[in-house]
Design a protein around this motif. Sequence first.
Motif, short mmCIF file in Angstrom:
data_model
loop_
_atom_site.label_atom_id
_atom_site.label_comp_id
_atom_site.label_asym_id
_atom_site.label_seq_id
_atom_site.Cartn_x
_atom_site.Cartn_y
_atom_site.Cartn_z
N LEU A 103 34.71 -9.30 38.29
CA LEU A 103 35.19 -7.94 38.54
C LEU A 103 34.84 -7.57 39.97
N ASP A 104 35.71 -6.79 40.59
CA ASP A 104 35.41 -6.32 41.95
C ASP A 104 34.55 -5.06 41.88
N GLY A 105 34.27 -4.48 43.03
CA GLY A 105 33.43 -3.29 43.11
C GLY A 105 34.05 -2.04 42.54
N ASN A 106 35.30 -2.13 42.08
CA ASN A 106 35.95 -1.00 41.40
C ASN A 106 36.06 -1.26 39.91
N GLY A 107 35.52 -2.38 39.46
CA GLY A 107 35.57 -2.71 38.04
C GLY A 107 36.86 -3.37 37.60
N GLU A 108 37.69 -3.76 38.56
CA GLU A 108 38.96 -4.40 38.24
C GLU A 108 38.75 -5.90 38.04
#
Length: 164
Positions: free
Chosen positions: A120-125
């Motif tokens: 997951l990236d830093g946006n939770g995606e």
Amino acid sequence: MKKLLFLIITLIFGLSSFAQSQTEGVKIYNPSANAQADIDAAVVKAKKENKHVFVQVGGNWCVWCIRFHNLVEETPELKNYLNANFETVLVNYSPENKNEAVLKKLKNPGRFGFPVFLILDGNGEVIHIQNSAYLEEGKGHSVKLITNFLKNWTYKAVNPAATK
């Protein structure tokens, strides 16, 4: 014939109890954990530290999940690399708690079997779902294949401008 049937039944019960004993009592995954809250906290921390989140989905019933966890714990270079570049979250999937809503939000990674890994990236995606079978070599997971996989999904690898 009766002796052969008895031998086969005994062998089947023996093998099934052996498989159970390999995971019995192991408590790596917490069925009562709030998986979404754990992920949200990891995302916040990862964003602050320019990391990604490594999500391992599995259960205490899954011998391969336990083996992967143990491999990481027993391999300092792998454990250190994972900790330096990712926030890690273990998400339980078991009869006690299938975390269906969370896993649906994460694009149903269980379709690849268990354990299954997500980045997951830093946006939770979700930026990647990894079938762990592709990280096996011989009779188990490969430290080299796992490390190469992780290197391809670090924050710096995905955001090359961040290294300038």
